[in-house]
Write a protein that holds these residues in place. Sequence first.
Motif, mmCIF file in Angstrom:
data_model
loop_
_atom_site.group_PDB
_atom_site.id
_atom_site.type_symbol
_atom_site.label_atom_id
_atom_site.label_comp_id
_atom_site.label_asym_id
_atom_site.label_seq_id
_atom_site.Cartn_x
_atom_site.Cartn_y
_atom_site.Cartn_z
ATOM 1 N N ARG A 163 2.647 -6.217 3.312
ATOM 2 C CA ARG A 163 1.756 -7.360 3.229
ATOM 3 C C ARG A 163 0.952 -7.297 1.961
ATOM 4 O O ARG A 163 0.774 -6.247 1.367
ATOM 5 C CB ARG A 163 0.818 -7.354 4.436
ATOM 6 N N HIS A 180 -4.481 -12.678 6.607
ATOM 7 C CA HIS A 180 -3.106 -12.425 6.182
ATOM 8 C C HIS A 180 -2.506 -13.657 5.511
ATOM 9 O O HIS A 180 -1.860 -13.549 4.460
ATOM 10 C CB HIS A 180 -2.244 -11.988 7.370
ATOM 11 N N HIS A 225 -5.305 -12.813 11.315
ATOM 12 C CA HIS A 225 -4.163 -13.654 10.935
ATOM 13 C C HIS A 225 -4.538 -14.609 9.795
ATOM 14 O O HIS A 225 -3.728 -14.853 8.891
ATOM 15 C CB HIS A 225 -3.632 -14.442 12.131
ATOM 16 N N ALA A 234 0.687 -16.264 13.669
ATOM 17 C CA ALA A 234 1.594 -15.113 13.721
ATOM 18 C C ALA A 234 2.985 -15.522 13.237
ATOM 19 O O ALA A 234 3.624 -14.813 12.446
ATOM 20 C CB ALA A 234 1.659 -14.553 15.136
ATOM 21 N N GLN A 235 3.462 -16.657 13.696
ATOM 22 C CA GLN A 235 4.779 -17.148 13.299
ATOM 23 C C GLN A 235 4.833 -17.385 11.786
ATOM 24 O O GLN A 235 5.747 -16.910 11.100
ATOM 25 C CB GLN A 235 5.085 -18.447 14.045
ATOM 26 N N CYS A 279 -1.318 -13.811 1.472
ATOM 27 C CA CYS A 279 0.102 -13.891 1.102
ATOM 28 C C CYS A 279 0.292 -14.476 -0.288
ATOM 29 O O CYS A 279 1.339 -14.290 -0.904
ATOM 30 C CB CYS A 279 0.909 -14.652 2.153
ATOM 31 N N GLY A 320 4.720 -14.249 9.612
ATOM 32 C CA GLY A 320 6.037 -13.620 9.490
ATOM 33 C C GLY A 320 6.895 -14.316 8.453
ATOM 34 O O GLY A 320 7.572 -13.663 7.651
ATOM 35 N N HIS A 321 6.854 -15.644 8.452
ATOM 36 C CA HIS A 321 7.583 -16.398 7.423
ATOM 37 C C HIS A 321 7.075 -15.998 6.036
ATOM 38 O O HIS A 321 7.865 -15.784 5.109
ATOM 39 C CB HIS A 321 7.381 -17.909 7.590
ATOM 40 N N ASP A 349 5.638 -13.225 5.073
ATOM 41 C CA ASP A 349 6.078 -11.868 4.709
ATOM 42 C C ASP A 349 7.483 -11.885 4.120
ATOM 43 O O ASP A 349 7.756 -11.247 3.093
ATOM 44 C CB ASP A 349 6.070 -10.943 5.928
ATOM 45 N N ILE A 350 8.374 -12.618 4.764
ATOM 46 C CA ILE A 350 9.773 -12.670 4.305
ATOM 47 C C ILE A 350 9.872 -13.364 2.948
ATOM 48 O O ILE A 350 10.546 -12.877 2.035
ATOM 49 C CB ILE A 350 10.661 -13.361 5.359
#
Length: 169
Positions: free
Chosen positions: A168, A30, A27, A148-149, A34, A152-153, A155-156
């Motif tokens: 990703r 990731h 995580h 994780a939360q 980003c 996801g933000h 990624d969007i």
Amino acid sequence: MTVLPTTEPAVLRGSLRDQFETFLDEHRAHMHACLDGLTDEQARRSLVPSKTTLLGLVKHATFIEKVWFDEAVTCRPRSEIGIPETPDESFDLTPGDTVESVQRAYREACAASREATKDLGLDDLVRGNRRGPLPLRWVYLHMLRELAQHGGHADILREQILDGARGRA
């Protein structure tokens, strides 16, 4: 006929702590990635009514690393650590915040987190959190949820910045 492997992946043979740390590091990677390939302008782009930007998300991830693995473990106050008093403030960007500087700060915070907990067990209590003493296991689970939360933000937002390019970094 499908043949199942006779050995488990290394992460499954490791301890529960090894498993937690593997997922945390995935995580963390990731969140760091980003920002890869983006300009400072793209990373600062505001696409939602809140303060949330990609650069701000990684800056916030640095903040939560320091809250959970510095403040909670060392019991040092936020003012001494050099972090904001509130999570909301951790999204604030300064003129000097760049993709490079924010990624560097995040890498350093993650390395410091690993160092701060290297000698602790999952059931050892950390005493510097505002909630009171908590086992390291709880801290790891909380961090997994947070990352994780926010992943996801990220990624969007990244998909919006790159005009629908998916996946990703």
